[in-house]
Write a protein that holds these residues in place. Sequence first.
Motif, PDB file in Angstrom:
ATOM      1  N   ASP A  64      69.671 -11.397  -7.211  1.00  0.00           N
ATOM      2  CA  ASP A  64      68.604 -12.123  -7.930  1.00  0.00           C
ATOM      3  C   ASP A  64      68.045 -11.137  -8.952  1.00  0.00           C
ATOM      4  O   ASP A  64      66.911 -10.682  -8.858  1.00  0.00           O
ATOM      5  CB  ASP A  64      67.532 -12.580  -6.930  1.00  0.00           C
ATOM      6  CG  ASP A  64      66.767 -13.819  -7.400  1.00  0.00           C
ATOM      7  OD1 ASP A  64      67.266 -14.551  -8.270  1.00  0.00           O
ATOM      8  OD2 ASP A  64      65.662 -14.066  -6.870  1.00  0.00           O
ATOM      9  N   HIS A 241      67.042 -21.425  -5.358  1.00  0.00           N
ATOM     10  CA  HIS A 241      65.785 -20.952  -4.787  1.00  0.00           C
ATOM     11  C   HIS A 241      65.213 -22.017  -3.858  1.00  0.00           C
ATOM     12  O   HIS A 241      65.107 -23.179  -4.235  1.00  0.00           O
ATOM     13  CB  HIS A 241      64.775 -20.633  -5.891  1.00  0.00           C
ATOM     14  CG  HIS A 241      64.951 -19.265  -6.466  1.00  0.00           C
ATOM     15  ND1 HIS A 241      66.043 -18.911  -7.220  1.00  0.00           N
ATOM     16  CD2 HIS A 241      64.184 -18.145  -6.371  1.00  0.00           C
ATOM     17  CE1 HIS A 241      65.936 -17.631  -7.570  1.00  0.00           C
ATOM     18  NE2 HIS A 241      64.825 -17.145  -7.074  1.00  0.00           N
ATOM     19  N   PRO A 277      67.663 -17.506  -2.280  1.00  0.00           N
ATOM     20  CA  PRO A 277      66.385 -16.793  -2.304  1.00  0.00           C
ATOM     21  C   PRO A 277      65.295 -17.806  -1.917  1.00  0.00           C
ATOM     22  O   PRO A 277      65.395 -18.937  -2.402  1.00  0.00           O
ATOM     23  CB  PRO A 277      66.219 -16.384  -3.772  1.00  0.00           C
ATOM     24  CG  PRO A 277      67.522 -16.747  -4.465  1.00  0.00           C
ATOM     25  CD  PRO A 277      68.152 -17.807  -3.653  1.00  0.00           C
ATOM     26  N   HIS A 278      64.277 -17.597  -1.082  1.00  0.00           N
ATOM     27  CA  HIS A 278      63.856 -16.320  -0.576  1.00  0.00           C
ATOM     28  C   HIS A 278      63.631 -16.377   0.938  1.00  0.00           C
ATOM     29  O   HIS A 278      63.256 -15.356   1.510  1.00  0.00           O
ATOM     30  CB  HIS A 278      62.562 -15.893  -1.272  1.00  0.00           C
ATOM     31  CG  HIS A 278      62.806 -15.524  -2.718  1.00  0.00           C
ATOM     32  ND1 HIS A 278      63.218 -14.274  -3.115  1.00  0.00           N
ATOM     33  CD2 HIS A 278      62.753 -16.245  -3.853  1.00  0.00           C
ATOM     34  CE1 HIS A 278      63.370 -14.229  -4.439  1.00  0.00           C
ATOM     35  NE2 HIS A 278      63.103 -15.409  -4.915  1.00  0.00           N
ATOM     36  N   ASP A 338      64.487  -9.297  -8.694  1.00  0.00           N
ATOM     37  CA  ASP A 338      63.662 -10.450  -9.057  1.00  0.00           C
ATOM     38  C   ASP A 338      62.432 -10.110  -9.898  1.00  0.00           C
ATOM     39  O   ASP A 338      61.851 -10.965 -10.531  1.00  0.00           O
ATOM     40  CB  ASP A 338      63.225 -11.195  -7.782  1.00  0.00           C
ATOM     41  CG  ASP A 338      62.983 -12.676  -8.048  1.00  0.00           C
ATOM     42  OD1 ASP A 338      63.111 -13.104  -9.208  1.00  0.00           O
ATOM     43  OD2 ASP A 338      62.642 -13.401  -7.109  1.00  0.00           O
TER      44      ASP A 338
HETATM   45 ZN   LIG Z   1      63.665 -15.375  -7.063  1.00  0.00          ZN
END
Ligand SMILES: [Zn+2]
Length: 493
Positions: A64, A241, A277-278, A338
Motif C-alpha cells: 500500500d 480497502h 488493507p487495513h 500508506d
Molecule cells: Zn490504505
Amino acid sequence: MGCTRIKGRYVVGFDGQRHRLLENGEVVYRDDTIIFCGFGYDGPVDREIDAGYAIVGPGFIDLDALADLDSTVLGFDNGPAWRCGRVWASSYVERGSREVYDRTAEDFMKRYAYAQLLHNGITTALPITSLLYREWAETYDEFARAVDIAAELGLRTYLGPAYRTGLSTVRPNGRFDMHWDEPRGLTGLDDAIRFLETFDGRHDGLIRGMLAPDRIEGCSLTLLERTRDASRALECPVRLHCCQSQLEVDTMQQRFGTSSLQLLHDTGFLGPRALLPHGLFLGGGEARPEQIERELGYLADAGSTLVHCPIVFGRHGKALNSFSRLRARGINIGLGTDTFPPDLIRNMHAGIMLNRVMEDDSQAVSAADFYNAATLDGARALGREDLGRLAPGARADITVFDLSGFHLGQRVDPIQTMIMNGTGRDFKTVIVNGRIRVDGGAIAGVDYEDWHRHAQTLYDGLKASYPERTHLHPPVEQIFSPSFELLPPGDAQ
Ligand SMILES: [Zn+2]
C-alpha cells in the motif's frame, strides 16, 4: 550487465524455508537474477561491491505504497476527519467536483513518490494515491504515464488505476450520505482491465498489473462482482480497502445488512489474490466475537492477505488486533506504508510496539516476524517466490542498509538494531532487477533541492483547495490549526 558480487558483514540469505544471517556472506547476481547466496563464491565476476559494515538484504515489498504527496498527514492534529475535508461536502459534489492537480503535477508527484520509496529500500510497490483531490478517480492515461515513470526510476510496481462507483459525502446537517455514479465506476473498471491487458509484463516484467477498486463502501455489488471475475480471468492481484473505518461499517450495515468481510465471503471475492488493507474493524456493526472469529476463518481459508500499515492508523489511535493473533490464526499479513514517510522500518518498529501493547505481552511478536512480513509474506501475497528473498533464482532486488552510522548506536543484533534505531534513510544502495537505482544514498538525475521545493509548492496549493470540499466550507486556517500560534514575520510579541 554481467555478473556482480556483493559482500557484506551480514547477508540475509534465504535457505528455502526462512531467512538466515550470513556473517561476511556474499550474494552474486547475473543480469536480473541471483545465482548464488552464501560463502566463498569461486566463479568469475565482472564487478565487486563491498558493502562493508552493513546488512545486505532483499528489497522490501510495500503493498500500500504512498504514491503522492500525502494528505492523511494533514489529519495528524486535525480532526475529526469529516470536519477536516476527508469526506466531501455534499455541496461540493452538487456543484461539480474538480481535479486539483494538472497532469504535469500528477507526473511529478509520482516521480517524487517512487523515488522516496526506492530510498527507503522498497523495491516492489503497489502504489496508492488519494482520490480526495480528484474529479472522480485515477485514470488510464495517468497510469500509462506512470508505467514510464516507474520504468525510468526502475521501481518494480503493480499498477492499475483506482476506480469506484460511489463515495461518502457529508450533508450540511452533519449526516453522511452516499453519492453514486455507477456507469462511471464500471467504465473505470473497463479502463483498468484495458490497462492491465496493455501493460502487464512491460519493461522486462518490472511492471505488472493489479486491480484497485477503491474502498468497499464506494463499490456497488456489480462493481465488486465484475472485479472478482476480472481478477480471476487476468490472474492478477486485487486490492480493496475494507474494515478501515466506522463510517464504512455503518454504511455496509445499512446497504447490505452485513459486514464487509461477510459480504466479500458471500460474493466469492476472497481468494489468494485479494489484498485487503487495513483489517481494523472486524465483525461488522455489533462486532460480536463469534462473527470476528468467522471472518478470520474466511480470510485464512481463502488465503487472502491483510495489508497492515501500523503508522497511518497508529497516528489516529487505531491498531490491528493483533498482528500476532491474526498470524497465529493462519492469515497472511503483508505491510504497507500508506503515509509519509514511506518507511517500512519505522512501520515495523511501530507495528511491533502496537502489537505488544494490544496483547499486553512483550513476547507477542519479534523483529524477525515483521521483517518477514515486509519480505516473504508480501511476496506470498503476490504469488511471487522470486521476490522478498536472496536465493538463487530470485530477482536481483537487493538493498544495503548501512550499520556504520553514529546515530545507530550499538548493535544488539543487526535486524533488531535496524528496526529499533534505524530508518529508511540508512539504505545506501538499492538494486532492482539487477540495476543499481540508489547508489551512495542518491538516485542519479534527481535534483533533490528542486524537487523538495516544488513538492512544497504543490502541497501548499492542495492545502489551499480544502475549503471548497470541506463540510460547511470553513477557511483553511480553521481546518488546519498550527501547533502553536503562528506569528507573521516581524509581528511584535
Ligand atoms: Zn490504505
